[in-house]
Design an enzyme around this catalytic site. Sequence first.
Site: not given
Length: 431
Positions: A54, A56, A88, A172, A225, A293, A297
């Site tokens: 998992h 991103h 995503n 999720h 998660h 996860d 940012h």
Amino acid sequence: MLIRNATLADGRVRDVRIEGETIAAVAEDLTVADDEDVLVATGKRLLPGMIDVHVHFRQPGFGHKEDWTTGSKAAAAGGVTTVVDQPNTDPPTTTGAAFDEKAAFARASAVDYGLNGGVTADWDPESLFDRPLFALGEVFLADSTGDMGIDADLFDEAVARAAGADVAVTVHAEDADLFDESVLERPDDDADAWSAYRTPEAEAAAVERAGEVAADHDATVHIAHTSTPEGVDAAVEAGMTCEVTPHHLFLSREDLDDLGTFGRMNPPLRSEERREALFERLADGTVDVVATDHAPHTREEKDAGIWDAPSGVPGVETALPLLLAAAGEGELSYERVRDVTAANPAAIFGLPRKGRIEPGCDADLVLVDPTETRPIRGLELHSKCGWTPFEGHEGVFPEWTMLRGEVVYDGAEDAFAETRGRNVRVASDEP
């Protein structure tokens, strides 16, 4: 290469021979072959590389937060040898064409990888299932980064289609109908408001719903998660597997005064009591997988009010070091660390050559000195975002990380090899 006198997760001291990309032998006192490099690992722990199902890595669309080069290097530096990227992105990975676009970025990966497909109202399952998917999901039952939340009918359709294609589904699990709308009146500087808003009950209810749909279609469903003991228990009761994250294992709402919006994620941090109960389920074998996860940012994006800051924290480089430090303190066994980071994800998601130190397996290995801990510092990590919610926590970092027989990260030199990872759903003899 011959690795001598390495201590495995179960405490056995063994020699490990590597030939090409593969573990050739694991035994006591192997004879050194001609021209064989020998590495003496006395007192060191040798573990299978972590499989983080998992992450991103943000490309395409959000490369200013992370990209496949920086994200995969962070993975290698943290002892992760396989990552699975979520859908995503922009565009979301909901069509065959979007999958192909992401696959082009993923070829820059320093570690092996899988790519998940996503579900939205305008997804194209025919073309998506024609691609080498790792899994379908994460399928969002509530909106998160990327606004990919779907309704109950579409979820049912997606699980049915995945079951028909013999593809696992990761979910999720949050039920937005159970979010506490009254909390929305709290001020922007209330760091705890996000945890109060996305309630524990919302998670447990969504896990139960996912279990019902999985049973209806005889589907393989994995809960992403899981942040509460109730969510873990509901997954177990329904016969599903589940993962927990390092931030839900090592952080709680009590840390939010210090973290502020840098502690906002979905699902959110829970009470210290729930964190402790979740860790107990990790230690006792109830939890199947630890996955990060990893959702970076920039500092500028996170430095906003609680209602405006994006959700997500980085974690791919710090997960295994945190777990190894906890094992060194006796909080869980090294065997549990091995199982939840490598053996179990390999078994759950069908990676027969990964996750174990056995003859015939890929030589994906991590060597650590369990006595060498150091504080985690965001500026020393390799993610593009440059920060961590675990600032100051102790970690045991790899001396080196090996991918299919080649050292891809040398911790002593902080150096990476030029090796490129492969899609684990594509045969090694294919381009």
